[in-house]
Design an enzyme around this catalytic site. Structure first.
Site, PDB file in Angstrom:
ATOM      1  N   LYS A  47      51.676  41.219  28.377  1.00 18.11           N
ATOM      2  CA  LYS A  47      51.536  40.555  27.098  1.00 18.11           C
ATOM      3  C   LYS A  47      50.522  41.269  26.233  1.00 18.11           C
ATOM      4  O   LYS A  47      50.434  41.051  25.022  1.00 18.11           O
ATOM      5  CB  LYS A  47      51.045  39.115  27.314  1.00 18.11           C
ATOM      6  CG  LYS A  47      51.881  38.295  28.246  1.00 18.11           C
ATOM      7  CD  LYS A  47      51.139  36.984  28.600  1.00 18.11           C
ATOM      8  CE  LYS A  47      51.782  36.312  29.760  1.00 18.11           C
ATOM      9  NZ  LYS A  47      50.954  35.185  30.283  1.00 18.11           N
ATOM     10  N   GLY A  48      49.733  42.146  26.860  1.00 20.53           N
ATOM     11  CA  GLY A  48      48.586  42.732  26.176  1.00 20.53           C
ATOM     12  C   GLY A  48      48.909  43.490  24.901  1.00 20.53           C
ATOM     13  O   GLY A  48      48.096  43.543  23.986  1.00 20.53           O
ATOM     14  N   GLU A 103      51.179  50.345  24.362  1.00 23.60           N
ATOM     15  CA  GLU A 103      50.304  49.680  25.334  1.00 23.60           C
ATOM     16  C   GLU A 103      48.970  49.291  24.706  1.00 23.60           C
ATOM     17  O   GLU A 103      48.538  49.878  23.718  1.00 23.60           O
ATOM     18  CB  GLU A 103      50.046  50.616  26.526  1.00 23.60           C
ATOM     19  CG  GLU A 103      50.766  50.211  27.796  1.00 23.60           C
ATOM     20  CD  GLU A 103      50.232  48.938  28.451  1.00 23.60           C
ATOM     21  OE1 GLU A 103      49.680  48.070  27.754  1.00 23.60           O
ATOM     22  OE2 GLU A 103      50.370  48.819  29.668  1.00 23.60           O
ATOM     23  N   ASP A 104      48.340  48.334  25.325  1.00 20.01           N
ATOM     24  CA  ASP A 104      46.999  47.942  24.901  1.00 20.01           C
ATOM     25  C   ASP A 104      45.958  48.882  25.505  1.00 20.01           C
ATOM     26  O   ASP A 104      45.068  49.373  24.820  1.00 20.01           O
ATOM     27  CB  ASP A 104      46.705  46.488  25.284  1.00 20.01           C
ATOM     28  CG  ASP A 104      47.033  46.165  26.746  1.00 20.01           C
ATOM     29  OD1 ASP A 104      47.553  47.047  27.480  1.00 20.01           O
ATOM     30  OD2 ASP A 104      46.779  45.024  27.168  1.00 20.01           O
ATOM     31  N   ASP A 107      43.999  52.147  32.083  1.00 15.59           N
ATOM     32  CA  ASP A 107      42.809  52.030  32.926  1.00 15.59           C
ATOM     33  C   ASP A 107      42.937  53.081  34.025  1.00 15.59           C
ATOM     34  O   ASP A 107      42.613  54.246  33.822  1.00 15.59           O
ATOM     35  CB  ASP A 107      42.788  50.584  33.464  1.00 15.59           C
ATOM     36  CG  ASP A 107      41.494  50.215  34.139  1.00 15.59           C
ATOM     37  OD1 ASP A 107      41.235  50.755  35.230  1.00 15.59           O
ATOM     38  OD2 ASP A 107      40.737  49.382  33.606  1.00 15.59           O
ATOM     39  N   LYS A 135      40.521  54.320  29.194  1.00 19.91           N
ATOM     40  CA  LYS A 135      39.238  54.455  29.903  1.00 19.91           C
ATOM     41  C   LYS A 135      39.288  55.733  30.731  1.00 19.91           C
ATOM     42  O   LYS A 135      39.743  55.711  31.884  1.00 19.91           O
ATOM     43  CB  LYS A 135      39.025  53.275  30.855  1.00 19.91           C
ATOM     44  CG  LYS A 135      38.900  51.914  30.200  1.00 19.91           C
ATOM     45  CD  LYS A 135      38.709  50.848  31.286  1.00 19.91           C
ATOM     46  CE  LYS A 135      38.672  49.457  30.737  1.00 19.91           C
ATOM     47  NZ  LYS A 135      38.705  48.433  31.816  1.00 19.91           N
ATOM     48  N   PHE A 156      35.248  46.295  31.634  1.00 19.99           N
ATOM     49  CA  PHE A 156      36.337  45.363  31.373  1.00 19.99           C
ATOM     50  C   PHE A 156      36.222  44.858  29.943  1.00 19.99           C
ATOM     51  O   PHE A 156      35.162  44.416  29.524  1.00 19.99           O
ATOM     52  CB  PHE A 156      36.304  44.197  32.355  1.00 19.99           C
ATOM     53  CG  PHE A 156      37.595  43.423  32.347  1.00 19.99           C
ATOM     54  CD1 PHE A 156      38.700  43.909  33.022  1.00 19.99           C
ATOM     55  CD2 PHE A 156      37.703  42.238  31.647  1.00 19.99           C
ATOM     56  CE1 PHE A 156      39.899  43.222  33.005  1.00 19.99           C
ATOM     57  CE2 PHE A 156      38.902  41.535  31.626  1.00 19.99           C
ATOM     58  CZ  PHE A 156      40.006  42.026  32.302  1.00 19.99           C
ATOM     59  N   VAL A 157      37.317  44.972  29.198  1.00 16.28           N
ATOM     60  CA  VAL A 157      37.281  44.551  27.791  1.00 16.28           C
ATOM     61  C   VAL A 157      38.291  43.445  27.505  1.00 16.28           C
ATOM     62  O   VAL A 157      39.282  43.295  28.223  1.00 16.28           O
ATOM     63  CB  VAL A 157      37.535  45.748  26.840  1.00 16.28           C
ATOM     64  CG1 VAL A 157      36.365  46.721  26.884  1.00 16.28           C
ATOM     65  CG2 VAL A 157      38.844  46.452  27.173  1.00 16.28           C
ATOM     66  N   ASP A 163      43.126  40.143  27.870  1.00 14.36           N
ATOM     67  CA  ASP A 163      42.640  38.837  28.324  1.00 14.36           C
ATOM     68  C   ASP A 163      41.742  38.945  29.540  1.00 14.36           C
ATOM     69  O   ASP A 163      41.752  39.932  30.274  1.00 14.36           O
ATOM     70  CB  ASP A 163      43.825  37.954  28.715  1.00 14.36           C
ATOM     71  CG  ASP A 163      44.472  38.434  30.019  1.00 14.36           C
ATOM     72  OD1 ASP A 163      44.897  39.617  30.067  1.00 14.36           O
ATOM     73  OD2 ASP A 163      44.523  37.665  30.991  1.00 14.36           O
ATOM     74  N   ARG A 169      42.661  36.571  24.321  1.00 15.68           N
ATOM     75  CA  ARG A 169      43.628  37.503  23.731  1.00 15.68           C
ATOM     76  C   ARG A 169      43.573  37.474  22.210  1.00 15.68           C
ATOM     77  O   ARG A 169      43.774  38.487  21.548  1.00 15.68           O
ATOM     78  CB  ARG A 169      45.062  37.132  24.137  1.00 15.68           C
ATOM     79  CG  ARG A 169      45.436  37.515  25.543  1.00 15.68           C
ATOM     80  CD  ARG A 169      46.961  37.400  25.700  1.00 15.68           C
ATOM     81  NE  ARG A 169      47.327  37.211  27.087  1.00 15.68           N
ATOM     82  CZ  ARG A 169      47.454  38.212  27.972  1.00 15.68           C
ATOM     83  NH1 ARG A 169      47.224  39.446  27.600  1.00 15.68           N
ATOM     84  NH2 ARG A 169      47.802  37.965  29.217  1.00 15.68           N
TER      85      ARG A 169
HETATM   86  P1  XMP Z   1      46.215  50.529  34.904  1.00 19.56           P
HETATM   87  O1  XMP Z   1      44.995  50.486  35.776  1.00 19.56           O
HETATM   88  O2  XMP Z   1      47.452  50.488  35.708  1.00 19.56           O
HETATM   89  O3  XMP Z   1      46.115  49.158  34.140  1.00 19.56           O
HETATM   90  O4  XMP Z   1      46.157  51.660  33.923  1.00 19.56           O
HETATM   91  C1  XMP Z   1      46.792  48.902  32.981  1.00 19.56           C
HETATM   92  C2  XMP Z   1      46.859  47.415  32.760  1.00 19.56           C
HETATM   93  O5  XMP Z   1      45.734  46.734  33.325  1.00 19.56           O
HETATM   94  C3  XMP Z   1      45.211  45.773  32.466  1.00 19.56           C
HETATM   95  N1  XMP Z   1      43.819  46.140  32.155  1.00 19.56           N
HETATM   96  C4  XMP Z   1      42.956  45.403  31.469  1.00 19.56           C
HETATM   97  N2  XMP Z   1      43.098  44.204  30.892  1.00 19.56           N
HETATM   98  N3  XMP Z   1      40.854  44.316  30.119  1.00 19.56           N
HETATM   99  C5  XMP Z   1      42.034  43.666  30.218  1.00 19.56           C
HETATM  100  O6  XMP Z   1      42.150  42.578  29.674  1.00 19.56           O
HETATM  101  C6  XMP Z   1      40.625  45.521  30.678  1.00 19.56           C
HETATM  102  O7  XMP Z   1      39.546  46.074  30.558  1.00 19.56           O
HETATM  103  C7  XMP Z   1      41.747  46.088  31.390  1.00 19.56           C
HETATM  104  N4  XMP Z   1      41.911  47.256  32.042  1.00 19.56           N
HETATM  105  C8  XMP Z   1      43.171  47.242  32.502  1.00 19.56           C
HETATM  106  C9  XMP Z   1      46.101  45.801  31.251  1.00 19.56           C
HETATM  107  O8  XMP Z   1      47.046  44.775  31.370  1.00 19.56           O
HETATM  108  C10 XMP Z   1      46.806  47.122  31.286  1.00 19.56           C
HETATM  109  O9  XMP Z   1      48.097  47.081  30.738  1.00 19.56           O
HETATM  110 MG    MG Z   2      48.902  45.669  29.471  1.00 19.97          MG
END
Ligand code: XMP
Ligand code: MG
Length: 184
Positions: A47-48, A103-104, A107, A135, A156-157, A163, A169
């Site tokens: 949903k991000g 994408e939002d 990570d 990141k 973590f953001v 969220d 969100r």
């Molecule tokens: P990866 O680690 O697979 O993760 O690149 C991607 C998904 O993880 C969630 N994500 C976060 N959600 N704050 C959030 O609210 C964060 O800091 C964060 N880091 C990762 C997110 O859903 C992303 O699509």
């Molecule tokens: Mg996401």
């Protein structure tokens, strides 16, 4: 919802709404140029990415179809499980389409690298990624990302679609959580 309503749960504001808007406009201009005359499909990751998709798509100069996927790589906590599961698949056929994943945040990169492989295997002409946040210090796998809004520290953001256990969100900015919220 805004800074005042977050009260002591807010760590700090990392990116204001103005900074986000300005950067998305630059990204949209680039996307307009790169995909001129191409059969582009925007794929948002629920949903991000809903706010990134809403704002980025409205900055594009052409009408662009969009579709949505929901994948799960996270529980309600703040650590990646590395396991990707499709919760909702696309409605569209990708054959011959130029897919841009919206994408939002990237990570570890595990979700996106899996997603690029998955969508590429469906016959797309190309699969690229546009993400608001990345990141770099958290990367576990290399992912080739064509459009990045901002590189941010490994914290973590929340906000602008992101969220913590489904909260925050709808903040218009991106911020960090105060450590007491997640038991840090
Ligand atoms: P990866 O680690 O697979 O993760 O690149 C991607 C998904 O993880 C969630 N994500 C976060 N959600 N704050 C959030 O609210 C964060 O800091 C964060 N880091 C990762 C997110 O859903 C992303 O699509
Ligand atoms: Mg996401």
């Amino acid at each position: 919802m805004d800074v005042e309503q977050m009260g002591s749960d807010l760590g700090q504001v990392l990116l204001t709404k103005e900074q986000i808007d300005e950067r998305l406009a630059e990204m949209a201009k680039q996307i307009d140029e790169d995909y001129a005359g191409k059969n582009l499909l925007l794929v948002g990751v629920l949903k991000g990415a809903i706010y990134v998709m809403a704002d980025l798509s409205r900055l594009l100069s052409q009408s662009v179809p969009m579709d949505w996927m929901a994948v799960s790589s996270y529980g309600s906590g703040t650590k990646s499980s590395g396991v990707v599961r499709i919760l909702k698949d696309l409605d569209s056929d990708l054959t011959g389409r130029h897919v841009l994943i919206v994408e939002d945040i990237i990570d570890s990169g595990l979700t996106l690298s899996w997603l690029v492989g998955n969508l590429s295997s469906r016959g797309a002409a190309s699969v690229e990624i546009a993400t608001l946040l990345r990141k770099p210090e958290a990367a576990k796998v290399e992912v080739d990302v064509r459009y990045v809004g901002f590189d941010i520290p490994n914290e973590f953001v929340i906000g602008y679609g992101l969220d913590y256990a489904e909260k925050y969100r709808n903040l218009p900015f991106v911020g960090t959580l105060a450590p007491h919220v997640y038991g840090g």
